[in-house]
Design an enzyme around this catalytic site. Structure first.
Site, PDB file in Angstrom:
ATOM      1  N   HIS A  80       0.898  -1.166   0.000  1.00 32.20           N
ATOM      2  CA  HIS A  80       0.000   0.000   0.000  1.00 32.20           C
ATOM      3  C   HIS A  80       0.927   1.204   0.000  1.00 32.20           C
ATOM      4  O   HIS A  80       1.637   1.447   0.974  1.00 32.20           O
ATOM      5  CB  HIS A  80      -0.870  -0.050   1.264  1.00 32.20           C
ATOM      6  CG  HIS A  80      -1.659   1.200   1.531  1.00 32.20           C
ATOM      7  ND1 HIS A  80      -3.027   1.238   1.453  1.00 32.20           N
ATOM      8  CD2 HIS A  80      -1.286   2.455   1.890  1.00 32.20           C
ATOM      9  CE1 HIS A  80      -3.459   2.459   1.758  1.00 32.20           C
ATOM     10  NE2 HIS A  80      -2.428   3.207   2.028  1.00 32.20           N
ATOM     11  N   ASN A 121      -9.275   5.079   0.519  1.00 30.71           N
ATOM     12  CA  ASN A 121      -7.856   5.390   0.522  1.00 30.71           C
ATOM     13  C   ASN A 121      -7.091   4.358  -0.301  1.00 30.71           C
ATOM     14  O   ASN A 121      -7.133   3.181   0.046  1.00 30.71           O
ATOM     15  CB  ASN A 121      -7.331   5.404   1.963  1.00 30.71           C
ATOM     16  CG  ASN A 121      -5.931   5.976   2.041  1.00 30.71           C
ATOM     17  OD1 ASN A 121      -5.505   6.719   1.174  1.00 30.71           O
ATOM     18  ND2 ASN A 121      -5.205   5.613   3.090  1.00 30.71           N
ATOM     19  N   ASP A 141     -10.352  -4.398  -3.294  1.00 29.40           N
ATOM     20  CA  ASP A 141     -10.115  -3.706  -2.016  1.00 29.40           C
ATOM     21  C   ASP A 141     -11.440  -3.627  -1.240  1.00 29.40           C
ATOM     22  O   ASP A 141     -11.751  -2.618  -0.605  1.00 29.40           O
ATOM     23  CB  ASP A 141      -9.512  -2.315  -2.214  1.00 29.40           C
ATOM     24  CG  ASP A 141      -8.988  -1.734  -0.892  1.00 29.40           C
ATOM     25  OD1 ASP A 141      -9.019  -2.448   0.140  1.00 29.40           O
ATOM     26  OD2 ASP A 141      -8.561  -0.569  -0.892  1.00 29.40           O
TER      27      ASP A 141
END
Lengths: 310, 419
Positions: free
Chosen positions: B177, B276, B303
């Site tokens: 990430h 995010n 995700d």
């Protein structure tokens, strides 16, 4: 005239006719405000609650007096900033106020969008008294009213806003309102305090104070918050005043008849020198008076809109 | 029991047989593919439908153990098979963190009765704190397919280098990430015109791109394998494209919301648009699509980040980040990216299988019968009521979408059938 929305969240989406109408009504309210007996029946029987999640003296007092002069029941619910994260949620606070028969909630909140969120979950009206860096519509309206009082017309007026544009909801509301009514807006400050892509709102952006004020009819200085220096956005208040402060030397470079505004409270010697602040071309006290008039007008229009709906 | 898929159009870019052929499944495996494969007890009439190798999701959050109020392995995998996924890779940000073999074993145990295969991704550092390496060897023996501190970027470059090297010892890689937290600061949405107008602190694209650049250099310099998660910016894609051209061992994914939505959706302060990396601008959406179509981006990963309603019906800044994604991924791809079934098979099946080195992503004799069947042309309006995941947090509610998964088969068992 009725407002198209039950809530007043900002000037970005407020039609220009509504803005003009509120400013005109504020002029009438100002006459009432200037009377010796300041008790009018316009809002008799209405319940207004101010819900402030941030400290404020003048805005809160201004709303409170506006409501009381018009005969409304005004109550304050002070909430410390810490309870934004803990304590009762805004959703539940809204439900509680609704259950208590509140007609209008005036909210100030450190988070952008909180008034919109409350408005979506509250059947009465929500009036934004400042949300994060988003908007402060009544400040924008009172500033525009003050300009219109002096210059008669906003169209073609050159307005320069100076300082921390990035963190300023006052700047944003003024930019939306003024550009909508045809004023030319220039913003000036250092790049650490300029928000991304702000030129797309239709303003001219400058880093040069003298260049940006020399043709201005109105110069509006914004408050520099103390924490910005700690946040590393500017090295010192001294350097700020050297390059972006308004003092007599700067006034000499301005047009004759320039009007100096500030939303207050002023850091003397930082945004404005004491001499400039106390000079007769500064209208800071007039802004405060006009703030009460604008808020009286807006509260009245809002409750009337509500009555006619029913 | 024998199961036959009859009359469907097989899409099989990694295999040799494709087109209008039948498939016969016996004992969990494909036993025949052809025009005449014989009879079966159960026949799926797939006329007019498209038959894909089973979808594999490289990136999801199943929330168990510890946050079962958001999702659990059973509810999450039920939503996954509805979205066509036959296998999902679940991230380690559980409570406790999946940073030991014990927690991996618990997840494996809970996943035994799940309709989809669950491949755990173990934490790269203890407690996702970016400081100490986890016991990746043991966790690999229990089936971890990769390691990641997803959501908690490894701040120290030295630590990232060690994590990549240590994972490689066991033939695994780091899924990263990419986010430089100092550049991100207090940001809660993409930094741009929209954040300026909404008065919300912005997240600079440089936060993502600077970290991508660092990790690409580590991968390139030391010859290490790297998988970059949810790429969202045009600049990030450009960096990856250049690194791939130099032969860097990098793969990457993007999520459906990065090619289906931009930051103008945040204008109503709806916390369902908070995610995010954040929804970016129109130019980024265009770049993500181009990257997926030209192969720079290897895979679409959801995700899938389910949250409770109370964590989303709240002020934007206070809301949790993430989108419930299993049930819309395929539809969003058909609607907003491409209706080229071969391309979709590569992005949903073939490449994800290759990245985690699983022998799936292909329809062939003797292979595990993990198969997804879809109606590519069916249109519908996506509603909150239709969501079966515990997480109803989707910014796509109310949108008209195209492409629906009709059947999902895992190890020969029909685990989902649309009604």
């Amino acid at each position: 005239m009725l407002l198209q929305s039950k809530d007043v969240l900002g000037l970005q989406y407020m039609p220009s006719e509504e803005i003009s109408y509120i400013i005109e009504s504020a002029a009438t309210m100002k006459e009432l405000l200037m009377q010796s007996a300041k008790k009018m029946p316009h809002l008799q029987g209405k319940s207004i609650v101010s819900l402030f999640y941030e400290n404020s003296t003048r805005t809160r007092m201004s709303f409170e007096l506006a409501g009381k002069y018009l005969g409304a029941t005004v109550s304050n619910l002070g909430v410390s900033t810490s309870s934004v994260q803990k304590g009762e949620t805004l959703l539940d606070t809204g439900k509680t106020l609704e259950a208590m028969g509140t007609d209008i909630v005036i909210i100030r909140h450190p988070l952008a969008g909180a008034p919109k969120f409350l408005g979506d979950n509250f059947s009465g009206s929500v009036l934004n008294a400042g949300d994060g860096m988003h908007e402060h519509p009544t400040q924008g309206l009172l500033d525009m009213f003050t300009m219109k009082e002096k210059f008669g017309e906003l169209k073609g007026l050159n307005v320069t806003i100076i300082g921390d544009i990035m963190h300023s909801r006052v700047a944003r509301s003024n930019i939306w309102g003024l550009t909508k009514l045809g004023a030319n807006v220039t913003i000036c400050g250092m790049d650490t305090m300029m928000p991304c892509a702000i030129e797309r709102t239709g303003v001219t952006v400058s880093n040069n104070l003298i260049e940006s004020v020399k043709d201005a009819d109105v110069v509006m200085a914004l408050r520099i918050q103390k924490e910005r220096q700690k946040g590393g956005l500017l090295p010192s208040n001294r350097e700020y005043h050297t390059f972006f402060g308004i003092n007599d030397d700067v006034i000499d470079k301005c047009k004759k008849g320039v009007m100096i505004m500030h939303p207050g409270p002023v850091n003397r010697g930082v945004e404005l020198s004491s001499a400039v602040m106390d000079a007769d071309f500064s209208v800071i006290d007039t802004q405060v008076t006009n703030g009460v008039a604008v808020r009286m007008a807006l509260l009245y229009i809002l409750t009337r809109s509500k009555n006619n709906e029913a | 029991m024998k199961l036959k898929i009859s009359g469907g159009d097989i899409v099989n870019p990694a295999g040799e047989q494709f087109g209008k052929l039948d498939i016969l499944i016996e004992d969990g495996k494909i036993s025949a593919i052809g025009k005449d494969v014989g009879d079966a007890e159960r026949v799926i009439d797939a006329a007019g439908l498209t038959v894909f190798p089973g979808f594999i999701d490289l990136h999801c959050h199943l929330r168990e153990p510890g946050q079962e109020y958001k999702e659990d392995i059973m509810s999450g995998t039920k939503a996954a098979v509805k979205g066509g996924y036959t296998a999902v890779c679940c991230m380690p940000n559980t409570k406790p963190v999946m940073d030991t073999a014990a927690v991996v074993a618990l997840v494996n145990d809970r996943a035994r009765r799940a309709p989809a295969k669950v491949y755990p991704v173990g934490a790269a550092s203890v407690g996702l704190s970016g400081k100490e390496l986890t016991e990746m060897g043991e966790m690999s023996s229990l089936g971890c397919v990769a390691f990641s501190d997803d959501g908690h970027p490894i701040e120290s470059g030295a630590m990232m280098r060690r994590a990549m090297m240590y994972a490689q010892t066991y033939g695994k890689m780091i899924m990263a990430h990419e986010e430089d937290l100092s550049i991100k600061g207090e940001g809660i949405m993409n930094e741009g015109y929209q954040s300026t107008v909404l008065g919300m602190p912005g997240i600079s694209r440089v936060a993502e791109e600077a970290m991508i650049a660092r990790d690409l250099l580590l991968a390139q310099t030391y010859g290490l394998k790297l998988h970059i998660q949810h790429v969202s910016t045009a600049g990030g894609i450009e960096l990856i494209r250049a690194a791939k051209a130099k032969g860097t061992r990098v793969t990457c994914e993007s999520a459906p919301h990065y090619f289906s939505a931009d930051d103008s959706m945040c204008a109503g302060f709806d916390a369902n648009t908070k995610v995010n990396p954040p929804l970016r601008e129109k130019g980024d959406v265009k770049a993500v699509k181009a990257g997926l179509l030209d192969g720079t981006i290897d895979a679409i990963a959801t995700d899938h980040a389910p949250h409770h309603k109370d964590e989303k019906k709240i002020e934007f800044a206070l809301a949790a980040s993430g989108i419930s994604g299993f049930e819309t991924a395929f539809s969003l791809a058909v609607t907003n990216l491409t209706d080229d079934a071969d391309k979709l098979a590569e992005l949903f099946s073939v490449n994800p299988a290759r990245i985690i080195e699983k022998k799936s992503g292909v329809i062939e004799n003797g292979s595990f019968a993990d198969i997804t069947i879809a109606d590519m042309s069916k249109q519908y309006t996506f509603t909150e009521q239709s969501i079966i995941s515990k997480g109803k947090n989707s910014p796509f509610i109310g949108q008209k979408l195209k492409g629906v998964v009709t059947h999902t088969i895992v190890d020969g068992e029909l685990v989902y059938e649309a009604n």
